[in-house]
Design an enzyme around this catalytic site. Structure first.
Site, PDB file in Angstrom:
ATOM      1  N   ASP A  67       2.044  11.846 -15.074  1.00  0.00           N
ATOM      2  CA  ASP A  67       0.420  11.462 -15.152  1.00  0.00           C
ATOM      3  C   ASP A  67      -0.326  12.343 -14.822  1.00  0.00           C
ATOM      4  OD1 ASP A  67       1.427  11.816 -12.361  1.00  0.00           O
ATOM      5  OD2 ASP A  67       1.147   9.698 -11.842  1.00  0.00           O
ATOM      6  N   ASP A 136       1.573   1.593  -1.909  1.00  0.00           N
ATOM      7  CA  ASP A 136       1.385   0.241  -2.319  1.00  0.00           C
ATOM      8  C   ASP A 136       2.372  -0.290  -3.491  1.00  0.00           C
ATOM      9  OD1 ASP A 136       0.654   1.558  -4.670  1.00  0.00           O
ATOM     10  OD2 ASP A 136      -1.596   0.900  -4.634  1.00  0.00           O
ATOM     11  N   HIS A 138       3.450   1.563  -6.195  1.00  0.00           N
ATOM     12  CA  HIS A 138       3.377   2.069  -7.776  1.00  0.00           C
ATOM     13  C   HIS A 138       4.008   3.089  -8.128  1.00  0.00           C
ATOM     14  CE1 HIS A 138       0.028   5.087  -5.826  1.00  0.00           C
ATOM     15  NE2 HIS A 138       0.938   5.818  -6.411  1.00  0.00           N
ATOM     16  N   GLU A 143      -1.070   1.092 -10.796  1.00  0.00           N
ATOM     17  CA  GLU A 143      -1.172   0.512  -9.607  1.00  0.00           C
ATOM     18  C   GLU A 143      -0.873  -1.001  -9.798  1.00  0.00           C
ATOM     19  OE1 GLU A 143      -2.016   2.177  -7.292  1.00  0.00           O
ATOM     20  OE2 GLU A 143      -3.672   3.733  -7.439  1.00  0.00           O
TER      21      GLU A 143
END
Ligand code: GLP
Length: 278
Positions: A67, A136, A138, A143
């Site tokens: 990314d 979280d 990811h 996400e």
């Protein structure tokens, strides 16, 4: 999923390095998917040290980073490209034309994402995808609520991810709100996946990934569907796992299984491979 629990950070790096060294020694394993973040940083230092000792050779290796922030040029100190240069690429014999990145300042976002997907295919697909995990759950910047079939695309970051990633920026305000990321579907196409997690702040996400339901609320949980995944954790990151005793038992017994299969192979001359723990 092969879950490996190690006492601390340093031994997580050691185990991850051993796996990477093994795969790099295989001439058929040439295309690596790479993450950024504090967790893989230690693996990259180990890889640099291994290269300096003559254990690793990157000459024919191709890399695809997972990314990149949208709106940052490659030279920005907060960009993932910069992170990779400083932590790995500048110190090993990788060819610059073999380093692949999403462009953080694309003229056309969709065209850039298609180019990346096309290039991964052109290079024969990713042999080993290394991953970290967000608090979280990811992977990449996929996400919660990302499609589990998603491809490379732009993604809005959650406030929590922005906060967690503020380290490379002067303040939280400077962290970009958007990024380009390989999709969950893109990641799943890698032939093998290695995920690293350390520290108590990852314990909940790790438990959801390994033992929770497969859900877009924790995109890492989709790794349960992949046939060849190794997850290496320290004790703190493994703290919320319910079956941790089984994973430890499995790790202790795996070498015995390999020896047993070896003995059978010698006796019967059959090609008997241990399955992995998936
Ligand atoms: C970012 C990256 C992820 C990485 C995560 C955790 O969100 N896009 O690829 O896994 O941070 O990073 P760290 O290892 O610093 O906790």
């Amino acid at each position: 999923m092969n879950v490996v629990i190690r006492p601390d950070d340093a031994s997580v790096t050691e185990a991850a390095y051993a796996l990477v060294r093994d795969r790099l020694a295989n001439r058929h394993c040439r295309v690596f998917g790479l993450p950024t973040g504090q967790t893989p940083r230690k693996l990259y230092s180990a890889m640099v040290a291994g290269y300096r000792r003559g254990e690793l050779d990157f000459d024919t290796v191709q890399t695809f980073n997972l990314d990149e922030y949208l709106g940052l040029d490659a030279g920005h100190p907060g960009s993932f490209r910069h992170f990779m240069e400083v932590n790995l690429f500048a110190h090993v014999n990788i060819r610059s034309e073999n380093i692949h990145f999403l462009d953080g300042l694309p003229e056309d976002i969709q065209a850039e994402c298609h180019r990346y997907e096309w290039l991964i295919r052109e290079c024969g697909g990713i042999d080993l995808q290394i991953l970290g995990i967000g608090a979280d759950g990811h992977i990449g910047f996929n996400e919660p609520t990302s499609s589990l079939a998603s491809r490379t695309r732009d993604k809005t970051l959650t406030p929590r991810t922005i906060l967690d990633n503020r380290g490379a920026f002067a303040n939280e305000e400077e962290v970009p709100r958007w990024a380009l990321t390989m999709g969950v579907g893109t990641i799943l196409e890698a032939r093998e996946i290695l995920l690293l997690a350390t520290g108590g702040s990852k314990a909940e996400a790790v438990a959801a990934m390994v033992e929770g339901p497969v859900t877009a609320m924790c995109t890492a949980s989709v790794l349960q569907m992949h046939p060849r995944v190794t997850v290496i954790l320290d004790e703190a990151a493994a703290a919320r796992l319910q079956c941790d005793e089984y994973y430890r038992w499995m790790n202790e017994n795996d070498p015995h299984l390999a020896a047993y299969l070896d003995a059978r192979r010698q006796r019967y001359g059959r090609h008997t491979q241990p399955g992995n723990a998936s």
